[in-house]
Design a protein around this motif. Structure first.
Motif, PDB file in Angstrom:
ATOM      1  N   GLY A  65       0.875  -1.171   0.000  1.00  9.69           N
ATOM      2  CA  GLY A  65       0.000   0.000   0.000  1.00  9.69           C
ATOM      3  C   GLY A  65       0.905   1.212   0.000  1.00  9.69           C
ATOM      4  N   THR A  66       0.742   2.081  -0.960  1.00  7.61           N
ATOM      5  CA  THR A  66       1.685   3.189  -1.071  1.00  7.61           C
ATOM      6  C   THR A  66       1.734   3.989   0.218  1.00  7.61           C
ATOM      7  OG1 THR A  66       0.038   4.694  -1.980  1.00  7.61           O
ATOM      8  CG2 THR A  66       1.316   3.403  -3.556  1.00  7.61           C
ATOM      9  N   ASN A  67       2.886   4.547   0.487  1.00  7.49           N
ATOM     10  CA  ASN A  67       3.060   5.321   1.715  1.00  7.49           C
ATOM     11  C   ASN A  67       2.123   6.519   1.753  1.00  7.49           C
ATOM     12  OD1 ASN A  67       4.945   3.580   2.675  1.00  7.49           O
ATOM     13  ND2 ASN A  67       6.692   4.903   2.304  1.00  7.49           N
ATOM     14  N   GLU A  68       1.825   7.087   0.600  1.00  9.75           N
ATOM     15  CA  GLU A  68       0.912   8.234   0.567  1.00  9.75           C
ATOM     16  C   GLU A  68      -0.493   7.820   1.016  1.00  9.75           C
ATOM     17  OE1 GLU A  68       2.943   7.479  -2.027  1.00  9.75           O
ATOM     18  OE2 GLU A  68       4.386   9.087  -1.662  1.00  9.75           O
ATOM     19  N   ILE A  69      -0.942   6.653   0.588  1.00  8.28           N
ATOM     20  CA  ILE A  69      -2.262   6.163   1.004  1.00  8.28           C
ATOM     21  C   ILE A  69      -2.254   5.851   2.491  1.00  8.28           C
ATOM     22  CG2 ILE A  69      -3.899   4.255   0.764  1.00  8.28           C
ATOM     23  CD1 ILE A  69      -3.180   4.209  -2.219  1.00  8.28           C
ATOM     24  N   GLN A  70      -1.177   5.237   2.976  1.00 10.20           N
ATOM     25  CA  GLN A  70      -1.071   4.942   4.405  1.00 10.20           C
ATOM     26  C   GLN A  70      -1.088   6.233   5.226  1.00 10.20           C
ATOM     27  OE1 GLN A  70      -1.179   1.962   5.857  1.00 10.20           O
ATOM     28  NE2 GLN A  70      -1.347   0.957   3.889  1.00 10.20           N
ATOM     29  N   LYS A  71      -0.434   7.271   4.731  1.00  8.72           N
ATOM     30  CA  LYS A  71      -0.429   8.552   5.436  1.00  8.72           C
ATOM     31  C   LYS A  71      -1.828   9.175   5.441  1.00  8.72           C
ATOM     32  CE  LYS A  71       4.408   9.547   4.550  1.00  8.72           C
ATOM     33  NZ  LYS A  71       5.376  10.334   3.797  1.00  8.72           N
ATOM     34  N   ASN A  72      -2.552   9.032   4.341  1.00 12.05           N
ATOM     35  CA  ASN A  72      -3.922   9.537   4.297  1.00 12.05           C
ATOM     36  C   ASN A  72      -4.820   8.807   5.306  1.00 12.05           C
ATOM     37  OD1 ASN A  72      -3.408  11.451   2.348  1.00 12.05           O
ATOM     38  ND2 ASN A  72      -4.056  10.135   0.651  1.00 12.05           N
ATOM     39  N   ILE A  73      -4.645   7.496   5.412  1.00 16.67           N
ATOM     40  CA  ILE A  73      -5.418   6.720   6.380  1.00 16.67           C
ATOM     41  C   ILE A  73      -5.111   7.179   7.791  1.00 16.67           C
ATOM     42  CG2 ILE A  73      -5.713   4.410   7.367  1.00 16.67           C
ATOM     43  CD1 ILE A  73      -5.273   3.323   4.500  1.00 16.67           C
TER      44      ILE A  73
END
Length: 81
Positions: A65-73
């Motif tokens: 899962g891209t780090n950007e998506i993880q940061k958004n979560i």
């Protein structure tokens, strides 16, 4: 949060290993340098095996899962957005 920091740490450490290995870290270059040189190769013997690990760890932030998506979560969970 641990997943993001873990992938960043793995990527940074593999990048450091590639830097330490120098030109010998790329398997194709090692063969070409050996063919052109009259002297033994300069650099660690373990360096050619590091390129596949380095390239695989580049993908770690994508396949988990891209780090950007993880940061958004995380932002949504912490800030309640």
């Amino acid at each position: 949060m641990l997943k993001i920091k873990g992938t960043e740490l793995l990527q940074n450490s593999s990048e450091l290993v590639m830097d330490v290995g120098g030109p010998q870290a790329m398997p194709v270059w090692q063969r070409e340098l050996a063919a052109l040189a009259n002297e033994p190769a300069i650099g660690p013997d373990w360096a050619p095996q590091m390129a596949p690990a380095y390239l695989m760890l580049r993908a770690a932030s994508i396949y988990g899962g891209t780090n950007e998506i993880q940061k958004n979560i995380l932002n949504k969970a912490v800030l309640g957005l």
